[in-house]
Design an enzyme around this catalytic site. Structure first.
Site, PDB file in Angstrom:
ATOM      1  N   CYS A  74       0.823  -1.218   0.000  1.00  0.00           N
ATOM      2  CA  CYS A  74       0.000   0.000   0.000  1.00  0.00           C
ATOM      3  C   CYS A  74       0.862   1.276   0.000  1.00  0.00           C
ATOM      4  CB  CYS A  74      -0.989  -0.059   1.156  1.00  0.00           C
ATOM      5  SG  CYS A  74      -2.408   1.002   0.884  1.00  0.00           S
ATOM      6  N   ARG A 133      -7.814   2.492   1.385  1.00  0.00           N
ATOM      7  CA  ARG A 133      -7.392   3.693   0.633  1.00  0.00           C
ATOM      8  C   ARG A 133      -6.154   3.373  -0.214  1.00  0.00           C
ATOM      9  NH1 ARG A 133      -9.414   8.425   1.369  1.00  0.00           N
ATOM     10  NH2 ARG A 133      -7.482   9.595   1.229  1.00  0.00           N
ATOM     11  N   HIS A 173      -2.921  -5.384   1.793  1.00  0.00           N
ATOM     12  CA  HIS A 173      -2.153  -5.563   3.031  1.00  0.00           C
ATOM     13  C   HIS A 173      -2.078  -7.026   3.449  1.00  0.00           C
ATOM     14  CE1 HIS A 173      -1.999  -1.254   4.150  1.00  0.00           C
ATOM     15  NE2 HIS A 173      -3.163  -1.186   3.543  1.00  0.00           N
ATOM     16  N   GLU A 175      -0.187  -8.252   5.402  1.00  0.00           N
ATOM     17  CA  GLU A 175       0.232  -8.287   6.809  1.00  0.00           C
ATOM     18  C   GLU A 175      -0.944  -8.277   7.780  1.00  0.00           C
ATOM     19  OE1 GLU A 175       0.515  -5.802   4.726  1.00  0.00           O
ATOM     20  OE2 GLU A 175       0.208  -3.851   5.682  1.00  0.00           O
TER      21      GLU A 175
HETATM   22  N1  GLN Z   1      -3.630   6.192   1.086  1.00  0.00           N
HETATM   23  C1  GLN Z   1      -2.368   5.940   1.736  1.00  0.00           C
HETATM   24  C2  GLN Z   1      -1.244   6.743   1.111  1.00  0.00           C
HETATM   25  O1  GLN Z   1      -1.446   7.482   0.238  1.00  0.00           O
HETATM   26  C3  GLN Z   1      -2.018   4.483   1.697  1.00  0.00           C
HETATM   27  C4  GLN Z   1      -2.976   3.724   2.549  1.00  0.00           C
HETATM   28  C5  GLN Z   1      -2.399   2.494   3.182  1.00  0.00           C
HETATM   29  O2  GLN Z   1      -1.192   2.271   3.243  1.00  0.00           O
HETATM   30  N2  GLN Z   1      -3.291   1.719   3.718  1.00  0.00           N
HETATM   31  O3  GLN Z   1      -0.128   6.603   1.506  1.00  0.00           O
END
Ligand code: GLN
Length: 196
Positions: A74, A133, A173, A175
């Site tokens: 992410c 996100r 994720h 994890e």
């Molecule tokens: N939206 C986050 C970012 O821009 C990433 C979100 C996440 O790691 N769960 O860094």
């Protein structure tokens, strides 16, 4: 384990469960001592800022150029990209993978969602993928292997896991689900590299 911000502990535990020996990396000497680096989920712009504040940005770029394996989930994927869309103008990235990612790409209705997907090179059934996100990958360079795509819904076909050489990135994720297969694949690949 890059430990400036984000879900460091979840990755740490997953790595330990795979038999790796993780250590937190916050300074250059710690970065110099590791065989590989995991970049956690979190907030990519905050981690970018902290990389600069802690003097890690250039050393980390250099280690990636020298071929250090890395895995980012992410926010970690965003940091590993060569180009990032929809981020802050002052955000830095590491160019660990020749790809363009779009930050917060899945839009508001589906800011966070879960799905089952197939992951190239990982058997024993589909993987539960948790997106929070999350970014997606809009462009991959020639040397980049696509490992997973969204199987259905409005974002069907979007690329959400990639690898270039020893560097792996996922939009989701691994994890947080207790499914260790991605971490295990990464740890095994680091071990293989260390023994050749
Ligand atoms: N939206 C986050 C970012 O821009 C990433 C979100 C996440 O790691 N769960 O860094």
């Amino acid at each position: 384990m890059l430990a400036l911000q984000g879900d460091v502990r979840e990755h740490f535990h997953a790595l330990e469960a795979c038999g790796a020996d993780p250590v937190n990396v916050r300074r250059e000497s710690e970065l110099a001592a590791v065989d590989a680096l995991v970049l956690p989920g979190g907030e990519s712009t905050a981690i970018s800022k902290l990389l600069e504040v802690f003097g890690l940005l250039e050393p980390l770029r250099q280690r990636l150029r020298d071929g250090m394996p890395a895995f980012g989930s992410c926010a970690g994927m965003i940091l590993l990209a060569a180009e990032v869309l929809d981020t802050r103008p002052d955000a830095r990235s590491l160019s660990g993978i020749d790809m363009t990612v779009r930050r917060n790409a899945f839009g508001r209705q589906v800011d966070s969602f879960e799905t089952d997907l197939d992951f190239a090179g990982i058997d024993d059934g589909p993987m539960r993928a948790v997106f929070i996100r999350a970014p997606w990958v809009e462009r991959v360079g020639d040397g980049v292997e696509v490992l997973a795509q969204v199987p259905s819904g409005p974002a069907q076909g979007r690329i959400v896991a990639v690898r270039q050489g020893g560097v792996v990135a996922t939009s989701f994720h691994p994890e947080v689900t207790g499914d260790l297969r991605v971490h295990r694949m990464f740890v095994d690949s680091v071990r293989e590299r260390a023994t050749v």
